[in-house]
Design a protein around this motif. Structure first.
Motif, PDB file in Angstrom:
ATOM      1  N   ALA A 194     -67.155 -23.916 -31.365  1.00 43.94           N
ATOM      2  CA  ALA A 194     -67.269 -25.066 -32.506  1.00 43.94           C
ATOM      3  C   ALA A 194     -68.833 -25.484 -32.260  1.00 43.94           C
ATOM      4  CB  ALA A 194     -66.746 -25.492 -32.763  1.00 43.94           C
ATOM      5  N   TRP A 195     -68.906 -25.926 -30.613  1.00 41.77           N
ATOM      6  CA  TRP A 195     -69.581 -26.771 -30.071  1.00 41.77           C
ATOM      7  C   TRP A 195     -70.869 -25.172 -30.149  1.00 41.77           C
ATOM      8  CZ3 TRP A 195     -72.189 -30.428 -28.933  1.00 41.77           C
ATOM      9  CH2 TRP A 195     -73.286 -30.591 -27.897  1.00 41.77           C
ATOM     10  N   VAL A 196     -71.318 -24.186 -29.761  1.00 44.00           N
ATOM     11  CA  VAL A 196     -71.934 -22.854 -29.750  1.00 44.00           C
ATOM     12  C   VAL A 196     -72.472 -23.256 -31.900  1.00 44.00           C
ATOM     13  CG1 VAL A 196     -72.326 -21.346 -29.658  1.00 44.00           C
ATOM     14  CG2 VAL A 196     -71.101 -22.042 -27.996  1.00 44.00           C
ATOM     15  N   VAL A 197     -71.774 -23.414 -32.425  1.00 40.59           N
ATOM     16  CA  VAL A 197     -71.842 -23.286 -34.134  1.00 40.59           C
ATOM     17  C   VAL A 197     -73.162 -24.329 -34.068  1.00 40.59           C
ATOM     18  CG1 VAL A 197     -70.730 -23.808 -35.781  1.00 40.59           C
ATOM     19  CG2 VAL A 197     -69.809 -22.036 -34.623  1.00 40.59           C
ATOM     20  N   SER A 198     -72.583 -25.425 -33.565  1.00 39.81           N
ATOM     21  CA  SER A 198     -72.924 -26.342 -34.093  1.00 39.81           C
ATOM     22  C   SER A 198     -74.261 -26.511 -33.681  1.00 39.81           C
ATOM     23  CB  SER A 198     -72.462 -27.778 -33.494  1.00 39.81           C
ATOM     24  OG  SER A 198     -72.578 -27.914 -32.533  1.00 39.81           O
ATOM     25  N   LEU A 199     -74.576 -26.019 -31.850  1.00 39.75           N
ATOM     26  CA  LEU A 199     -75.703 -26.077 -31.568  1.00 39.75           C
ATOM     27  C   LEU A 199     -76.846 -25.046 -32.524  1.00 39.75           C
ATOM     28  CD1 LEU A 199     -75.208 -25.372 -28.125  1.00 39.75           C
ATOM     29  CD2 LEU A 199     -76.251 -27.694 -28.780  1.00 39.75           C
ATOM     30  N   CYS A 200     -76.494 -23.861 -33.173  1.00 41.37           N
ATOM     31  CA  CYS A 200     -76.949 -22.906 -34.118  1.00 41.37           C
ATOM     32  C   CYS A 200     -77.587 -23.610 -35.389  1.00 41.37           C
ATOM     33  CB  CYS A 200     -76.545 -21.314 -34.529  1.00 41.37           C
ATOM     34  SG  CYS A 200     -75.630 -20.760 -32.977  1.00 41.37           S
ATOM     35  N   LEU A 201     -76.540 -24.207 -35.338  1.00 41.74           N
ATOM     36  CA  LEU A 201     -77.010 -25.310 -37.434  1.00 41.74           C
ATOM     37  C   LEU A 201     -77.724 -26.251 -36.822  1.00 41.74           C
ATOM     38  CD1 LEU A 201     -72.947 -25.823 -38.343  1.00 41.74           C
ATOM     39  CD2 LEU A 201     -75.168 -24.214 -39.323  1.00 41.74           C
ATOM     40  N   HIS A 202     -77.828 -26.926 -35.189  1.00 40.17           N
ATOM     41  CA  HIS A 202     -78.920 -27.683 -34.747  1.00 40.17           C
ATOM     42  C   HIS A 202     -80.094 -27.162 -35.162  1.00 40.17           C
ATOM     43  CE1 HIS A 202     -80.715 -31.217 -31.929  1.00 40.17           C
ATOM     44  NE2 HIS A 202     -81.358 -29.832 -31.969  1.00 40.17           N
ATOM     45  N   GLU A 203     -80.114 -25.853 -34.674  1.00 39.78           N
ATOM     46  CA  GLU A 203     -81.582 -25.531 -34.184  1.00 39.78           C
ATOM     47  C   GLU A 203     -82.097 -25.361 -36.010  1.00 39.78           C
ATOM     48  OE1 GLU A 203     -83.336 -25.862 -31.631  1.00 39.78           O
ATOM     49  OE2 GLU A 203     -81.686 -26.109 -30.400  1.00 39.78           O
ATOM     50  N   TYR A 204     -80.691 -24.378 -37.003  1.00 43.57           N
ATOM     51  CA  TYR A 204     -81.308 -23.960 -38.254  1.00 43.57           C
ATOM     52  C   TYR A 204     -82.156 -25.203 -38.914  1.00 43.57           C
ATOM     53  CZ  TYR A 204     -80.260 -22.582 -42.778  1.00 43.57           C
ATOM     54  OH  TYR A 204     -80.954 -22.267 -44.316  1.00 43.57           O
ATOM     55  N   ALA A 205     -80.879 -26.056 -38.844  1.00 40.08           N
ATOM     56  CA  ALA A 205     -82.100 -27.596 -39.620  1.00 40.08           C
ATOM     57  C   ALA A 205     -83.591 -27.902 -39.424  1.00 40.08           C
ATOM     58  CB  ALA A 205     -81.189 -28.728 -38.877  1.00 40.08           C
ATOM     59  N   HIS A 206     -83.852 -27.644 -37.760  1.00 41.97           N
ATOM     60  CA  HIS A 206     -85.307 -28.237 -37.534  1.00 41.97           C
ATOM     61  C   HIS A 206     -85.859 -27.090 -38.349  1.00 41.97           C
ATOM     62  CE1 HIS A 206     -84.777 -30.695 -34.069  1.00 41.97           C
ATOM     63  NE2 HIS A 206     -84.489 -30.020 -33.386  1.00 41.97           N
ATOM     64  N   ALA A 207     -85.315 -25.529 -37.825  1.00 41.56           N
ATOM     65  CA  ALA A 207     -85.962 -24.416 -38.219  1.00 41.56           C
ATOM     66  C   ALA A 207     -86.666 -24.317 -39.905  1.00 41.56           C
ATOM     67  CB  ALA A 207     -85.351 -23.189 -38.276  1.00 41.56           C
ATOM     68  N   ARG A 208     -85.228 -24.737 -41.033  1.00 45.39           N
ATOM     69  CA  ARG A 208     -85.606 -24.751 -42.284  1.00 45.39           C
ATOM     70  C   ARG A 208     -86.116 -25.812 -41.910  1.00 45.39           C
ATOM     71  NH1 ARG A 208     -82.758 -21.131 -46.030  1.00 45.39           N
ATOM     72  NH2 ARG A 208     -83.999 -21.508 -48.047  1.00 45.39           N
ATOM     73  N   THR A 209     -85.864 -27.315 -42.031  1.00 45.40           N
ATOM     74  CA  THR A 209     -87.272 -28.184 -42.573  1.00 45.40           C
ATOM     75  C   THR A 209     -88.307 -27.661 -42.232  1.00 45.40           C
ATOM     76  OG1 THR A 209     -84.827 -29.667 -41.707  1.00 45.40           O
ATOM     77  CG2 THR A 209     -86.708 -30.659 -42.122  1.00 45.40           C
ATOM     78  N   ALA A 210     -89.337 -27.368 -40.787  1.00 38.20           N
ATOM     79  CA  ALA A 210     -89.987 -26.235 -41.258  1.00 38.20           C
ATOM     80  C   ALA A 210     -90.339 -25.477 -41.808  1.00 38.20           C
ATOM     81  CB  ALA A 210     -90.458 -26.150 -39.292  1.00 38.20           C
ATOM     82  N   LEU A 211     -89.600 -25.218 -42.401  1.00 41.08           N
ATOM     83  CA  LEU A 211     -90.247 -23.597 -42.933  1.00 41.08           C
ATOM     84  C   LEU A 211     -90.624 -24.677 -44.576  1.00 41.08           C
ATOM     85  CD1 LEU A 211     -89.957 -20.886 -44.532  1.00 41.08           C
ATOM     86  CD2 LEU A 211     -87.578 -21.087 -45.196  1.00 41.08           C
ATOM     87  N   HIS A 212     -89.668 -25.669 -44.834  1.00 41.92           N
ATOM     88  CA  HIS A 212     -89.707 -26.380 -46.007  1.00 41.92           C
ATOM     89  C   HIS A 212     -91.127 -27.413 -45.825  1.00 41.92           C
ATOM     90  CE1 HIS A 212     -87.428 -24.946 -48.580  1.00 41.92           C
ATOM     91  NE2 HIS A 212     -85.923 -24.773 -47.591  1.00 41.92           N
ATOM     92  N   SER A 213     -92.097 -27.382 -45.291  1.00 44.27           N
ATOM     93  CA  SER A 213     -92.723 -28.592 -44.458  1.00 44.27           C
ATOM     94  C   SER A 213     -94.179 -27.864 -44.059  1.00 44.27           C
ATOM     95  CB  SER A 213     -92.567 -29.458 -43.043  1.00 44.27           C
ATOM     96  OG  SER A 213     -91.385 -29.945 -43.040  1.00 44.27           O
ATOM     97  N   GLY A 214     -93.768 -26.587 -44.313  1.00 41.01           N
ATOM     98  CA  GLY A 214     -95.065 -25.992 -44.218  1.00 41.01           C
ATOM     99  C   GLY A 214     -95.292 -25.005 -43.521  1.00 41.01           C
ATOM    100  N   ASP A 215     -94.615 -24.860 -42.146  1.00 38.78           N
ATOM    101  CA  ASP A 215     -94.877 -23.247 -40.912  1.00 38.78           C
ATOM    102  C   ASP A 215     -93.665 -21.891 -41.726  1.00 38.78           C
ATOM    103  OD1 ASP A 215     -94.728 -21.563 -39.202  1.00 38.78           O
ATOM    104  OD2 ASP A 215     -93.498 -22.906 -37.788  1.00 38.78           O
ATOM    105  N   ILE A 216     -94.590 -21.539 -42.508  1.00 39.01           N
ATOM    106  CA  ILE A 216     -93.986 -20.571 -43.007  1.00 39.01           C
ATOM    107  C   ILE A 216     -93.831 -19.216 -41.245  1.00 39.01           C
ATOM    108  CG2 ILE A 216     -95.458 -20.836 -45.106  1.00 39.01           C
ATOM    109  CD1 ILE A 216     -97.122 -18.209 -44.500  1.00 39.01           C
ATOM    110  N   THR A 217     -93.674 -19.549 -40.895  1.00 41.40           N
ATOM    111  CA  THR A 217     -93.100 -18.416 -40.116  1.00 41.40           C
ATOM    112  C   THR A 217     -92.131 -18.305 -39.168  1.00 41.40           C
ATOM    113  OG1 THR A 217     -94.344 -19.866 -37.671  1.00 41.40           O
ATOM    114  CG2 THR A 217     -96.266 -18.838 -39.207  1.00 41.40           C
ATOM    115  N   ILE A 218     -91.585 -19.373 -39.469  1.00 38.40           N
ATOM    116  CA  ILE A 218     -90.353 -19.509 -39.088  1.00 38.40           C
ATOM    117  C   ILE A 218     -89.523 -17.779 -39.424  1.00 38.40           C
ATOM    118  CG2 ILE A 218     -87.634 -20.979 -39.544  1.00 38.40           C
ATOM    119  CD1 ILE A 218     -90.372 -21.758 -37.800  1.00 38.40           C
ATOM    120  N   GLY A 219     -89.777 -17.807 -40.817  1.00 36.67           N
ATOM    121  CA  GLY A 219     -88.358 -16.765 -41.004  1.00 36.67           C
ATOM    122  C   GLY A 219     -88.596 -15.512 -40.171  1.00 36.67           C
TER     123      GLY A 219
END
Length: 271
Positions: free
Chosen positions: A51-76
């Motif tokens: 569960a801790w590793v799942v939360s770490l993955c979601l933590h990083e995903y949140a950074h990435a997803r927010t960056a994608l919607h903020s203009g960094d189209i290289t995230i994907g």
């Protein structure tokens, strides 16, 4: 075409690695709940770590997803939207070290290893939002873990599962607080950095690699350490989680140690 739609389906497809970790969390959680496992402590260990590793993955995903919607189209293209922890820039910092700290019975060590091309992002609020998205995910995870406590849903819940949730919530709250410390290298500094002058940022930049070390050195001091854990206890208390659930959850988690007689005994499921 918007940045969110510019990514291909393959770049957004959930990784089998993440699904495997989530499956371990589900099966071990079921084992803790039902008492199917012969050793409750080992089941709690698997459940909390996965569960801790799942939360770490979601933590990083949140950074990435927010960056994608903020203009960094290289995230994907970097694989960050697949939730695959092996795609992180520094898997050692984001996954291995935090897991080691948890196994040692420590605290929720902040990770952080998705590379954001900040020059593609326009606007200070967007930069702050990218940094805040990760620890806010930990905060949300803590709210979910503690929901049975503050919603009065503990009736019928096995004691060991309640204690496992208590310890997992402790990790999430500690990770949230540590991540929001405004020290270079942590997300808290990333939130305020866009609002600092270029001169101050240049002066602070050389200290970024040592920010987390400095935080732990300070936390080692008795007064600060007591204040930090009192704050965690206070937050958990407001969420309905008692200290005994956290302590006994940690005691179960560290199944290789002698069980505390004041806590539930590993291998025995009941009240």
């Amino acid at each position: 075409m918007s940045s969110a739609t510019a990514t291909s389906k393959s770049e957004r497809r959930i990784s089998p690695v993440f699904l495997g970790i989530a499956a371990v969390m589900a099966v071990s959680g079921w084992g803790v709940w039902t008492g199917f496992a012969d050793n409750a402590g080992f089941a709690v260990f698997l459940f909390v770590v996965s569960a801790w590793v799942v939360s770490l993955c979601l933590h990083e995903y949140a950074h990435a997803r927010t960056a994608l919607h903020s203009g960094d189209i290289t995230i994907g293209a970097k694989g960050y939207l697949t939730l695959n922890p092996l795609k992180y820039t520094h898997a050692l910092l984001s996954i291995v070290l935090p897991v080691i700290f948890v196994i040692m019975g420590g605290i929720g060590l902040p990770g952080g290893a998705v590379y954001i091309e900040r020059d593609r992002v326009r606007g200070r609020w967007k930069h702050s939002a990218i940094s805040a998205a990760g620890p806010l995910t930990n905060a949300l995870f803590a709210v979910v873990c503690t929901s049975p406590f503050w919603l009065g849903g503990l009736d019928g819940m096995p004691l060991q599962f309640r204690e496992a949730l208590g310890f997992l919530a402790f990790l999430q709250v500690s990770a949230t607080l540590l991540n929001f410390v405004p020290v270079p290298g942590l997300d808290g500094y990333g939130v305020i950095e866009p609002w600092l002058s270029q001169k101050i940022r240049r002066q602070i930049a050389p200290f970024a690699p040592f920010g987390l070390i400095a935080v732990f050195v300070v936390l080692y001091q008795g007064t600060v350490n007591n204040a930090f854990f009192d704050l965690i206890d206070g937050i958990l208390g407001h969420l309905g989680v008692d200290q005994n659930s956290v302590y006994c959850g940690q005691n179960l988690f560290q199944f290789w140690k002698s069980p505390n007689p004041m806590c539930s005994v590993p291998g025995i499921f009941g009240s």
